[in-house]
Write an enzyme that holds these catalytic residues in place. Structure first.
Site, PDB file in Angstrom:
ATOM      1  CD  GLN A   1      -2.847  -1.089   2.485  1.00 16.77           C
ATOM      2  OE1 GLN A   1      -3.139  -2.136   3.022  1.00 16.77           O
ATOM      3  NE2 GLN A   1      -3.318   0.070   2.915  1.00 16.77           N
TER       4      GLN A   1
ATOM      5  NE  ARG B   1     -13.170   0.414   4.095  1.00 13.06           N
ATOM      6  CZ  ARG B   1     -13.753  -0.144   3.060  1.00 13.06           C
ATOM      7  NH1 ARG B   1     -13.913  -1.441   3.007  1.00 13.06           N
ATOM      8  NH2 ARG B   1     -14.173   0.576   2.066  1.00 13.06           N
ATOM      9  CB  CYS B   2      -9.697   3.147  11.089  1.00 19.63           C
ATOM     10  SG  CYS B   2      -8.582   2.256  12.179  1.00 19.63           S
TER      11      CYS B   2
ATOM     12  CD  GLU C   1      -8.982   4.394   6.339  1.00 18.22           C
ATOM     13  OE1 GLU C   1      -8.893   5.502   6.906  1.00 18.22           O
ATOM     14  OE2 GLU C   1      -8.013   3.707   6.034  1.00 18.22           O
TER      15      GLU C   1
END
Ligand SMILES: Cc1cc2nc3c(=O)[nH]c(=O)nc-3n(C[C@H](O)[C@H](O)[C@H](O)COP(=O)(O)OP(=O)(O)OC[C@H]3O[C@@H](n4cnc5c(N)ncnc54)[C@H](O)[C@@H]3O)c2cc1C
Ligand code: FES
Ligand code: FES
Lengths: 290, 784, 170
Positions: free
Chosen positions: B221, B368-369, B738
């Site tokens: 990523q 996802r945050c 997110e």
């Protein structure tokens, strides 16, 4: 996750398959839908030297009612059970169970017979067959024998089948009028095995229970036939008190273990609740409703 | 099929995604699709124990398997000073265990073979003699005096404590509590879960023995940051390292860290001189790579009798596993947890955090945050729910009473965040209306009379995303800016190169649209490239919803830079003065006479063919954008559940989600992001769990036990939006990737508590499984 | 020891010598380089590997390549035969039924088989049929929409591309 090496055989006839099993004995495993066996091979929890694939043998995929018996072939798959109008109309417990097995794609390949021989205590079909009082025909090169479902299971993943035998037919007494059934399964999501499931099969006679079958999934070392609950129902009127009593007996028959899916008390309670609900639903259906 | 939409791709256009064409044809190029000539395959032998001394490793049998090229052990790596590597939080992590293993599933030795099946066969033959040590599996136990020391190899480390960290104002908070009429408390545990993208992690390492050039195909990523880290870890010259992050099958934070497998495959390629591929199994992914959360939280909220929040006090205990490898800015040991005052105007807050080593897998990532924002949002939203319950107030009303008001923005929180913009009451009101909240409350009252359990959950989250500014936020010391390079070719078509990296978020479309908006080049004419470090400007990557806030801003800024130059060229072409040139949607014209105009395509051509004197040729530029602040998306989620008292099963009947992420560049993509986030939030709330037994065995090591929601159980979402632009972002956008995962778990759990709170049940920790619900009901005599 | 097999893959006969333990998914991906079929798990849960075997969706990670001997296998690569997108592909794009794309081939093949069996499925029927395919990105909302829209499209368009029909014939 990749399987260890093995030899693969794809016999074209039952005789050929039985011959191979006879020759290879414990070194061989029958391959049906592969939906339990192949995952085991991949995880290397099983590594047989030989696989005998029965999928190329013709005429093993059948479901038929004949001579007062419902007969199921070794390649009759979950998906066919799910889509069968015969089962939907007269064998509710099977019709209920089929779509709750694994997931739709696995059901395209997995077989009822394979499931029964696999004898996972959390598997669903064994329970259903116990409730239906089924018989299993086991064939080997030297002949065939018939075993009652209730005598077949002997523990987790263990049964009385021999390495040289193939489960060639499942036999279920044909449903008479006023028969109803239900299968209730508690699962955490689609594709999950049961936390608890209950199979109920009722045969009503003149407003009384003629015979009752109750099977329990995932609450013991093997699929369980709740015989005391069945006995309590036989000949009784299905009023609330009877239902409650049978449900309590079914809960007693369960021997669950505590794990990350729940405590013993919890699982027993679900058995009780599902037996009550299952009996009500089966009764409804026996009377032509639901 | 329907005719392709004629939209040009301006901001607000839901154009179809440019990247889809390859994926729907099965022509994506994911890591496992990469095949190089002579490529070898790696398989890892992992520890079966959570804590054990390694007495000896015997690799003879593995070496002897035909097709095996090499077996790599920690001892071999140690000769090259590669047995340990630095983590993202400045700790060290074993690449291959040498002294002892510290978690079940730890990497011990690797087989390199010509075929993946053979590599697997041989890995099973590696024999390790272990002396099993007592394992520590909770941070509470880890911090007890006399607990087995996990990091005995670390100089000066005498216990399992990693850090103590504080934020906010303790004295002021104590004062607020002293004055409070009521204090509401909640102890809760946000359990360990895992991002588990559908594609696992992997690498193909290709080091050319002749040139020393390393081409590393990686599921990354953050390819640029990884290049730098690889240069540091492996001691390779950075100019010789090229990281290519191909199509990524989902990331959700899982693909932010560098894992031991990457390092070993790279080392093996270096030693053997051939490309080496390693692709994780799912179980390897779940037992050894970046987990999330595992956070014990104690919250206290001080309130006045009329339900005003006065202060917030929080104590945290973090379970970091065997190596402190959290992916977070170095300044903030508990990530951005101190956003914990959420959407509320709370004058005083104080947060204390401690971290502990345990015998569990390392590598806390932000599933996802932004790091720890989910935990913070969960805690405050659960606390507010319980405050409403204890004070017999409606959960929506208590929130409306305490929201930061629209006129208070920019708002400085008690823990030091400057919220950029928001209108919380508006988002909440829209959600309440969409759901028919007040009517459902009546239904609930009716049901309750009949003994039926129905609940309505409310959560009004505020998120903080889009790191930097670089002066506060970093990854392993690298400032969190991001970049965009735009090249407009003579025919008016363009290539946009970014430092971020999509894992499914639709960058090839969204970022093209920003250029379309700024320069007027149709999105279809813009090629977006990412993931190849030789080919894209340096950036910190995609996680923490930072691509749009930072990379998107960089794209807008570089487009504006080119527009300024284009203006000069247009002035030349139109024989006017630059000051008189105006620009509107792809056209430059002389003020007052719009008919006299040149298109961006005309100007692009002129940039290579017809330039004013003194102007450099070309229409290309690059921008590195360091945001002045984070952005603060928010929203209200409402959930309706029905509970079966006999089995404890919770059925989600409805869910309404109103999100405000500022300006929506491509509303279709934004909604898709929210759908996905809500589903992951649903999974976390009800089923996703990695847990361990007392010996440290991982329970949740494949999808049999690590449960992911399918289409069948996932609720159908009802969506709504408000738009409150970010004042400091060039196009007013905030991140959205997110929000839904951050905000939704509390909404689900609050719905359950709302259904059973009146029976005296105040908390059920996630995942809210049917057995836990039934046990809670049974305890208060309310189960069937 | 190798075993020779002949499998009709996407309409073409492919013969190969394979180890019996080779999984069908690896046969497709490694031997035939049809990499549109993905792998997402070890335990037959995710459905990323779904292909059609004689028209029926099967998890190709849970079938041996040797078992496919003499059978017809359809992978995602065959859907857009002749370059024309199959309605399901067009619908996935149109309705934003994919994000990372990793689950997409399996999802589309399962959907194609569903539409073959039930040309006009309800939302619940779609969700039920797809429940053996996991998607981590989309939350399924737009996948369901895509299947519905493909169903509508297939009903109205008399001329479904020929090859696409062939690909889904059971
Ligand atoms: C993810 C997942 C979820 C699942 N969920 C469920 C569930 O919820 N409920 C459930 O009941 N099952 C579930 N299953 C198992 C599934 O139903 C299998 O199909 C079934 O257990 C085995 O049937 P099979 O035909 O695939 O057998 P195989 O995998 O081919 O064989 C299983 C075993 O039976 C033997 N065998 C098979 N057929 C015969 C025969 N005719 N004679 C002699 N021996 C034979 C084999 O040698 C082997 O030992 C699940 C499987 C998976 C992968
Ligand atoms: S790879 Fe997951 S089901 Fe086949
Ligand atoms: S689109 Fe990513 S898994 Fe479905």
């Amino acid at each position: 996750m990749l399987p260890a090496p093995f030899e693969y055989h794809a016999p074209k006839t039952m005789e050929e398959a039985l011959g191979l099993l006879d020759e290879l004995g414990e070194d061989a495993k029958v391959l049906a839908g592969g939906q339990s066996l192949i995952p085991l091979l991949k995880l290397r929890f099983a590594s047989p030297a030989h696989l005998v694939d029965i999928n190329k043998i013709e005429d093993l995929d059948f479901l038929e009612e004949r001579d007062g018996t419902l007969r199921i072939g070794p390649l009759f798959r979950h998906k066919s059970a799910e889509r069968s109008s015969l089962l939907a109309s007269r064998y509710h417990v099977m019709a209920d169970a089929a779509p709750q097995i694994a997931d739709p794609i696995i059901r395209n390949r997995g077989t009822i017979a394979g499931s029964v021989v696999h004898a996972d205590p959390s598997g669903d079909w064994g329970t259903v067959l116990l409730a239906l009082d089924a018989e299993l025909v086991l064939r080997s090169k030297s002949g065939s024998r018939t075993v009652k479902a209730r005598d077949f299971f002997s523990g987790p993943f263990s049964t009385s089948i021999q390495a040289t035998e193939i489960l060639s037919e499942i036999r279920i007494p044909a449903a008479r009028p006023q028969t109803g059934g239900a299968y209730l399964k508690l699962e955490r999501k689609v594709g999950d095995f049961a936390t608890v499931a209950v199979a109920v099969h009722l045969q009503m006679d003149d407003g009384k229970v003629g015979s009752a079958g109750i099977g329990l999934t995932a609450v013991g070392p093997q699929n369980i036939k709740a015989e005391r609950a069945e006995a309590a129902l036989r000949g009784a009127r299905l009023d609330d008190a009877t239902i409650k009593q049978a449900a309590a007996l079914a809960a007693e028959a369960a021997e669950p273990r505590a794990d990350h899916r729940g405590s013993i008390e919890y699982k027993r309670n679900v058995v009780r609740v599902f037996t009550e609900r299952g009996l009500k639903r089966a009764y409804e259906r026996a009377r032509g409703g639901g | 099929m329907a005719v392709e939409t004629p939209l040009k791709g301006n901001i607000g256009d839901s154009i179809k995604r440019k990247e889809d064409d390859r994926f729907i044809r099965g022509k994506g190029n994911y890591l496992d699709d990469v095949v190089l000539p002579g490529m070898l395959h790696m398989s890892i032998h992992r520890s079966p124990f959570a804590h054990a001394k390694i007495k000896s490793i015997n690799t003879e049998a593995a070496q002897a398997v035909p097709g095996v090229v090499a077996v790599v052990t920690g001892a071999l790596l140690a000769q090259h000073k590669l047995a340990w590597m630095p983590t993202l939080s400045g700790d060290t992590q074993a690449v291959l265990a040498t002294d002892k293993v510290r978690f079940q599933g730890q990497e011990v030795a690797c087989v390199i073979a010509t075929d993946p099946y053979v590599a697997r066969d041989a890995a099973a033959l590696i024999e390790v003699d272990y002396e099993v040590l007592p394992a520590v599996v909770t941070p509470q136990n880890a911090l007890k005096p006399g607990a087995p020391l996990i990091r005995d190899e670390k100089e000066g480390q005498t216990n399992n404590h990693i850090y103590h960290w504080e934020a906010g104002d303790k004295a002021k908070t104590d004062e607020a509590f002293a004055k409070a009429d009521r204090v509401v408390k909640l102890d809760t545990f946000y359990p360990r879960c895992h991002p588990s993208p559908l594609e696992t992690c992997g690498i193909v390492a290709d080091i050319n023995p002749a040139t020393g050039h390393a081409t590393l195909y990686m599921t990354s990523q953050a390819p640029h940051a990884h290049r730098t880290l690889f240069a540091i870890v492996a001691g390779l010259p950075e100019q010789n390292i090229r990281i290519i992050s191909p199509d990524i099958g989902g990331g959700f934070g899982n693909k932010v860290p560098i894992y031991p497998g990457y390092v070993v495959a790279t080392a093996a390629s270096l030693l053997i001189g051939k490309p080496v591929k390693w692709v994780e199994d799912r179980s390897e992914n779940l037992i050894s790579t970046g987990f999330a959360r595992d956070f014990h939280m104690s919250g206290e909220m001080a309130l006045s009798n009329d339900g005003r929040m006065l202060g917030l006090r929080v104590k945290l205990l973090s379970d970091n596993g065997a190596f402190f490898a959290d992916a977070q800015p170095t300044k903030f040991k508990a990530g951005l947890f101190h956003i914990v005052t959420g959407s509320y105007d709370v004058a005083a807050a104080h947060v204390e955090a401690d971290g502990a080593y345990t015998n569990k897998a390392p590598g806390g990532v932000a599933y996802r945050c932004s790091f720890r924002v989910t935990e913070a949002s969960y805690l405050i939203e659960r606390l507010v729910e319980n405050a409403a319950l204890e004070m017999k107030m409606d959960p929506a009303d208590i929130r409306l009473k305490n929201f930061i008001k629209p006129e208070q923005f920019p708002y400085m929180s008690a823990t030091g965040f400057e919220y950029d913009s928001g209108d919380y009451p508006r988002a909440m009101q829209l959600a309440l209306d969409k759901l028919g909240y007040r009517e459902l409350r009546k239904e609930q009252a009716e049901k309750r009379k009949k003994g039926e359990l129905m609940g309505i959950g409310v959560a009004s989250f505020t998120e903080v995303v889009g790191a930097g500014p670089g002066k506060h936020y970093d990854i392993a010391g690298l400032r969190m800016f991001d970049s965009a390079e735009l090249r407009v070719h003579p025919t008016g078509k363009a290539i946009l190169k970014l430092g971020v990296k999509s894992q499914g978020q639709g960058h090839e479309t969204t970022f093209a649209q920003i250029v379309t908006e700024e320069l007027g080049i149709p999105a279809a004419d813009i090629e977006v490239q990412e993931g190849d470090t030789d080919n894209t400007p340096y950036g910190l990557g995609t996680y923490a919803s930072r691509s749009t806030p930072v990379g998107g801003a960089a794209t807008a800024m570089v487009s504006r830079k080119l527009r300024d130059k284009a203006k000069k060229i247009a002035a030349h072409l139109l024989e006017a003065s630059e000051a008189d040139i105006e620009f509107d949607h792809g056209k430059f014209f002389v003020r007052g006479s719009p008919s006299k105009s040149k298109t961006i395509q005309d100007v692009a051509f002129a940039a290579y063919t017809d330039l004013p004197d003194g102007l450099e040729a070309g229409l290309e530029g690059v921008t590195y954008y360091d945001p002045p602040n984070m952005t603060f998306p928010f929203g209200t989620y409402l959930v309706v559940v029905d509970i079966d008292r006999g089995t404890g099963q919770v059925k989600v009947r409805r869910m309404v989600a109103v999100d405000d992420c500022g300006v929506r560049i491509n509303p279709m993509i934004v909604e898709g992001q929210i759908h996905g986030g809500l589903t992951e939030g649903f999974g976390i709330a009800f089923m996703e769990l990695i847990t361990f037994d007392e010996e440290g065995n991982c329970l949740g090591s494949n999808f049999t036990d690590y449960l992911l929601p399918t289409s069948w159980e996932t609720p159908k979402f009802e969506m709504g939006e408000t738009v409150t632009p970010s004042p400091h972002h060039p196009i007013g956008a905030k991140g959205v990737g997110e929000s839904a995962t951050v905000g939704s778990p509390a909404a689900f759990v609050n719905a359950v508590i709302d259904a059973v709170g009146h029976l005296g049940i105040k908390n059920i920790d996630m995942p809210v499984t049917s057995d836990k619900v039934w046990e809670a009901l049974n305890k208060v005599g309310a189960a069937e | 020891m190798g075993q020779s097999i002949t499998v009709t893959v996407n309409g073409e006969k492919k013969s190969a010598e394979v180890e019996p333990r080779l999984l069908l998914v690896h046969f497709l991906r490694e031997k035939l380089r049809l990499t549109g079929t993905h792998i997402g798990c070890d335990t037959t849960h995710c459905g990323a590997c779904t292909v059609l075997v004689d028209g029926t969706p099967v998890k190709s990670c849970t079938m041996l390549a040797v078992q496919a001997d003499g059978q017809e296998v359809t992978t995602v690569e065959a859907l857009a035969a002749g370059g024309t997108l199959h309605p399901i592909q067009a619908a996935f794009k149109q309705e934003h039924g994919l994000q990372c794309g990793f689950c997409t081939p399996g999802m589309m093949l399962t959907s194609v088989a569903l539409l073959q069996e039930k040309p006009d499925p309800t939302e619940d029927e779609i969700r039920w049929a797809l429940s053996g395919n996991i998607c981590r990105c989309t939350g399924y909302m737009n996948i369901v929409k895509a299947v519905k829209s493909a169903a509508a499209q297939m009903k109205t368009s008399a001329a479904v591309p020929e090859a696409a029909t062939a690909a889904t014939r059971s």
